[in-house]
Design a protein around this motif. Structure first.
Motif, PDB file in Angstrom:
ATOM      1  N   GLN A  31       1.495   6.811  -6.855  1.00 42.62           N
ATOM      2  CA  GLN A  31       0.476   7.779  -7.250  1.00 42.62           C
ATOM      3  C   GLN A  31       0.980   9.215  -7.104  1.00 42.62           C
ATOM      4  O   GLN A  31       0.678  10.071  -7.936  1.00 42.62           O
ATOM      5  N   LEU A  32       1.761   9.487  -6.069  1.00 43.41           N
ATOM      6  CA  LEU A  32       2.308  10.829  -5.895  1.00 43.41           C
ATOM      7  C   LEU A  32       3.333  11.148  -6.979  1.00 43.41           C
ATOM      8  O   LEU A  32       3.392  12.273  -7.496  1.00 43.41           O
ATOM      9  N   THR A  33       4.150  10.151  -7.330  1.00 44.25           N
ATOM     10  CA  THR A  33       5.104  10.339  -8.425  1.00 44.25           C
ATOM     11  C   THR A  33       4.370  10.642  -9.718  1.00 44.25           C
ATOM     12  O   THR A  33       4.742  11.535 -10.490  1.00 44.25           O
ATOM     13  N   GLU A  34       3.304   9.884  -9.957  1.00 44.77           N
ATOM     14  CA  GLU A  34       2.502  10.089 -11.166  1.00 44.77           C
ATOM     15  C   GLU A  34       1.817  11.454 -11.138  1.00 44.77           C
ATOM     16  O   GLU A  34       1.695  12.133 -12.171  1.00 44.77           O
ATOM     17  N   ALA A  35       1.395  11.896  -9.959  1.00 51.02           N
ATOM     18  CA  ALA A  35       0.729  13.193  -9.857  1.00 51.02           C
ATOM     19  C   ALA A  35       1.679  14.325 -10.221  1.00 51.02           C
ATOM     20  O   ALA A  35       1.312  15.264 -10.940  1.00 51.02           O
ATOM     21  N   GLY A  36       2.920  14.242  -9.743  1.00 52.15           N
ATOM     22  CA  GLY A  36       3.891  15.263 -10.086  1.00 52.15           C
ATOM     23  C   GLY A  36       4.162  15.301 -11.580  1.00 52.15           C
ATOM     24  O   GLY A  36       4.239  16.375 -12.197  1.00 52.15           O
ATOM     25  N   ARG A  37       4.298  14.128 -12.177  1.00 52.60           N
ATOM     26  CA  ARG A  37       4.527  14.057 -13.617  1.00 52.60           C
ATOM     27  C   ARG A  37       3.312  14.571 -14.386  1.00 52.60           C
ATOM     28  O   ARG A  37       3.439  15.222 -15.421  1.00 52.60           O
ATOM     29  N   HIS A  38       2.126  14.274 -13.858  1.00 53.02           N
ATOM     30  CA  HIS A  38       0.891  14.710 -14.504  1.00 53.02           C
ATOM     31  C   HIS A  38       0.858  16.241 -14.612  1.00 53.02           C
ATOM     32  O   HIS A  38       0.516  16.801 -15.661  1.00 53.02           O
ATOM     33  N   ILE A  39       1.215  16.933 -13.529  1.00 58.18           N
ATOM     34  CA  ILE A  39       1.198  18.389 -13.523  1.00 58.18           C
ATOM     35  C   ILE A  39       2.169  18.943 -14.560  1.00 58.18           C
ATOM     36  O   ILE A  39       1.847  19.856 -15.336  1.00 58.18           O
ATOM     37  N   VAL A  40       3.395  18.369 -14.591  1.00 59.03           N
ATOM     38  CA  VAL A  40       4.399  18.843 -15.554  1.00 59.03           C
ATOM     39  C   VAL A  40       3.929  18.618 -16.979  1.00 59.03           C
ATOM     40  O   VAL A  40       4.058  19.489 -17.846  1.00 59.03           O
ATOM     41  N   GLU A  41       3.359  17.454 -17.244  1.00 54.78           N
ATOM     42  CA  GLU A  41       2.981  17.127 -18.608  1.00 54.78           C
ATOM     43  C   GLU A  41       1.742  17.884 -19.067  1.00 54.78           C
ATOM     44  O   GLU A  41       1.574  18.145 -20.260  1.00 54.78           O
ATOM     45  N   LEU A  42       0.867  18.238 -18.126  1.00 57.24           N
ATOM     46  CA  LEU A  42      -0.268  19.076 -18.501  1.00 57.24           C
ATOM     47  C   LEU A  42       0.194  20.453 -18.961  1.00 57.24           C
ATOM     48  O   LEU A  42      -0.420  21.086 -19.819  1.00 57.24           O
ATOM     49  N   ALA A  43       1.310  20.902 -18.380  1.00 56.94           N
ATOM     50  CA  ALA A  43       1.845  22.206 -18.768  1.00 56.94           C
ATOM     51  C   ALA A  43       2.421  22.171 -20.179  1.00 56.94           C
ATOM     52  O   ALA A  43       2.430  23.177 -20.871  1.00 56.94           O
ATOM     53  N   ASP A  44       2.887  21.015 -20.614  1.00 61.27           N
ATOM     54  CA  ASP A  44       3.450  20.897 -21.956  1.00 61.27           C
ATOM     55  C   ASP A  44       3.307  19.450 -22.391  1.00 61.27           C
ATOM     56  O   ASP A  44       4.202  18.638 -22.219  1.00 61.27           O
ATOM     57  N   ALA A  45       2.152  19.111 -22.959  1.00 58.17           N
ATOM     58  CA  ALA A  45       1.810  17.714 -23.227  1.00 58.17           C
ATOM     59  C   ALA A  45       2.666  17.071 -24.296  1.00 58.17           C
ATOM     60  O   ALA A  45       2.702  15.856 -24.404  1.00 58.17           O
ATOM     61  N   VAL A  46       3.356  17.866 -25.134  1.00 53.84           N
ATOM     62  CA  VAL A  46       4.177  17.247 -26.182  1.00 53.84           C
ATOM     63  C   VAL A  46       5.552  16.881 -25.654  1.00 53.84           C
ATOM     64  O   VAL A  46       6.357  16.274 -26.359  1.00 53.84           O
ATOM     65  N   THR A  69      -1.786  -1.368 -13.040  1.00 48.49           N
ATOM     66  CA  THR A  69      -3.238  -1.302 -13.249  1.00 48.49           C
ATOM     67  C   THR A  69      -3.804   0.029 -12.808  1.00 48.49           C
ATOM     68  O   THR A  69      -4.827   0.470 -13.313  1.00 48.49           O
ATOM     69  N   ILE A  70      -3.165   0.685 -11.841  1.00 44.14           N
ATOM     70  CA  ILE A  70      -3.651   1.968 -11.330  1.00 44.14           C
ATOM     71  C   ILE A  70      -2.745   3.062 -11.839  1.00 44.14           C
ATOM     72  O   ILE A  70      -1.576   3.138 -11.471  1.00 44.14           O
ATOM     73  N   THR A  71      -3.258   3.910 -12.710  1.00 44.00           N
ATOM     74  CA  THR A  71      -2.482   5.029 -13.225  1.00 44.00           C
ATOM     75  C   THR A  71      -3.422   6.127 -13.654  1.00 44.00           C
ATOM     76  O   THR A  71      -4.593   5.893 -13.914  1.00 44.00           O
ATOM     77  N   LEU A  72      -2.926   7.315 -13.720  1.00 42.04           N
ATOM     78  CA  LEU A  72      -3.722   8.458 -14.148  1.00 42.04           C
ATOM     79  C   LEU A  72      -3.470   8.733 -15.613  1.00 42.04           C
ATOM     80  O   LEU A  72      -2.463   8.342 -16.170  1.00 42.04           O
ATOM     81  N   SER A  73      -4.397   9.445 -16.245  1.00 37.08           N
ATOM     82  CA  SER A  73      -4.299   9.696 -17.675  1.00 37.08           C
ATOM     83  C   SER A  73      -3.477  10.944 -17.970  1.00 37.08           C
ATOM     84  O   SER A  73      -3.954  11.906 -18.557  1.00 37.08           O
ATOM     85  N   ALA A  74      -2.237  10.944 -17.515  1.00 40.26           N
ATOM     86  CA  ALA A  74      -1.328  12.022 -17.895  1.00 40.26           C
ATOM     87  C   ALA A  74      -1.074  11.926 -19.386  1.00 40.26           C
ATOM     88  O   ALA A  74      -1.170  10.852 -19.965  1.00 40.26           O
ATOM     89  N   HIS A 132       0.831  -1.204   0.000  1.00 39.96           N
ATOM     90  CA  HIS A 132       0.000   0.000   0.000  1.00 39.96           C
ATOM     91  C   HIS A 132       0.872   1.263   0.000  1.00 39.96           C
ATOM     92  O   HIS A 132       0.553   2.243  -0.679  1.00 39.96           O
ATOM     93  N   ALA A 133       1.960   1.224   0.761  1.00 39.00           N
ATOM     94  CA  ALA A 133       2.839   2.393   0.824  1.00 39.00           C
ATOM     95  C   ALA A 133       3.423   2.698  -0.544  1.00 39.00           C
ATOM     96  O   ALA A 133       3.476   3.864  -0.975  1.00 39.00           O
ATOM     97  N   ARG A 134       3.871   1.667  -1.240  1.00 30.74           N
ATOM     98  CA  ARG A 134       4.458   1.881  -2.561  1.00 30.74           C
ATOM     99  C   ARG A 134       3.406   2.346  -3.565  1.00 30.74           C
ATOM    100  O   ARG A 134       3.717   3.118  -4.479  1.00 30.74           O
ATOM    101  N   ALA A 135       2.180   1.891  -3.395  1.00 28.91           N
ATOM    102  CA  ALA A 135       1.111   2.360  -4.280  1.00 28.91           C
ATOM    103  C   ALA A 135       0.863   3.853  -4.072  1.00 28.91           C
ATOM    104  O   ALA A 135       0.661   4.608  -5.032  1.00 28.91           O
ATOM    105  N   VAL A 136       0.894   4.298  -2.808  1.00 33.16           N
ATOM    106  CA  VAL A 136       0.713   5.721  -2.514  1.00 33.16           C
ATOM    107  C   VAL A 136       1.857   6.531  -3.116  1.00 33.16           C
ATOM    108  O   VAL A 136       1.650   7.574  -3.764  1.00 33.16           O
ATOM    109  N   LEU A 137       3.097   6.067  -2.939  1.00 28.70           N
ATOM    110  CA  LEU A 137       4.251   6.774  -3.490  1.00 28.70           C
ATOM    111  C   LEU A 137       4.195   6.816  -5.008  1.00 28.70           C
ATOM    112  O   LEU A 137       4.549   7.826  -5.635  1.00 28.70           O
TER     113      LEU A 137
END
Length: 312
Positions: free
Chosen positions: A84-99, A283-288, A77-82
């Motif tokens: 998701q946080l890693t993915e969240a940070g990447r998501h923010i960066v990639e939303l700023a410049d999706a290419v 299986t669990i990822t965000l649509s960055a 569970h701890a690694r799943a939380v980490l």
């Protein structure tokens, strides 16, 4: 026991980071070095986490620490939380410049010579500023990195069905051949007796791989002792150079063998050794943006790569 109250403010992100470091390093000292803190700070953090959960997370021994059943369970569970946080940070960066952005791809031998290079070529044609990081390692360490969010996908042999954490997508089936250099004494011969194989040095995959276990079973079925004169390697470049410079035998995926004109295939059947090659994804990822791109690319290339890479 009562359910731990994990949202009362006592559990901090640093506790989860520490737990991951302890599992990776196998000792409090190693975890402290990885996190750039002192050993007493790491020890105190572990005691705090165990107090919050109300259980012992690690058994201490002279050689380091070993996770208990509670430690192994909470670590998932701890690694799943980490992750998701890693993915969240990447998501923010990639939303700023999706290419732009980065996709980290884990790779082991199967699929490394054709499938992955073709996929990278295709995605770079559409997204030239997308950085693709390729990490080569054995399957088990790559799975740990995938679950922890440090690797986005793995290209290679599929060794298990999908589960709650891992999605596996089959692309094609592949066989394994015994390979030598053209001047090897067994090259070009027919009707090679299995016993003859044990008379030569071998290059074997690492003990942590499925192929290694399958080869050991092949030796056992044919009464061949595990070659005492052997090198254990999983890097294709290392295997290739050793093959070309010595009278050694190596087991390689058929597509890799056929792609090297300087290799010769031995007339020995390994029908019971084969595998499926494909993608391994969390299986669990965000649509960055880059995550969505890689998944669409994987789906669209499924049919093409299956046809192009299927053994003849």
């Amino acid at each position: 026991m009562k359910t731990p109250r994990l949202l009362d403010g006592r559990l901090k992100l640093r506790h989860l980071v520490l737990l991951d470091a302890l599992l990776r390093q196998g000792s409090v000292v190693g975890a402290a070095v990885q996190l750039h803190v002192t050993q007493p700070v790491a020890t105190r953090g572990l005691h705090e986490l165990e107090e919050i959960l109300g259980v012992t997370l690690f058994d201490r021994g002279p050689r380091g620490i070993t996770p208990t059943v509670y430690g192994a369970a909470f670590a998932e569970h701890a690694r799943a939380v980490l992750a998701q946080l890693t993915e969240a940070g990447r998501h923010i960066v990639e939303l700023a410049d999706a290419v732009r952005g980065t996709v980290v791809v884990g790779i082991h031998l199967a699929g490394s010579n054709m499938l992955l290079p073709r996929a990278i070529t295709k995605i770079k044609a559409d997204h030239p500023y997308l950085t693709v990081v390729v990490r080569e390692a054995a399957p088990e360490p790559l799975l740990v990195e995938l679950v922890a969010g440090r690797v986005d996908m793995i290209v290679g042999r599929l060794t298990a069905p999908s589960d709650e954490q891992i999605e596996r997508r089959k692309l094609y089936d592949e066989f394994v051949d015994l390979i030598v250099r053209p001047t090897h004494p067994l090259a070009g011969r027919t009707g090679i007796a299995p016993a003859e194989l044990g008379e030569y040095p071998w290059i074997l995959p690492g003990q942590e791989t499925v192929l290694r276990r399958e080869l050991e079973e092949f030796f056992a079925r044919n009464g061949i002792p595990l070659p005492a004169n052997r090198v254990e390697a999983t890097s294709f470049l290392t295997v290739r150079e050793l093959l070309l410079a010595n009278d050694v035998i190596a087991a390689l995926p058929s597509l890799i063998a056929r792609g090297e004109p300087k290799f010769a295939r031995l007339d020995v059947s390994l029908d019971q050794i084969g595998h499926s090659v494909g993608l391994t994804l969390p299986t669990i990822t965000l649509s960055a943006p880059t995550v969505s791109t890689r998944r669409r690319s994987a789906r669209s290339s499924n049919t093409t790569e299956s046809t192009a890479n299927r053994p003849m």
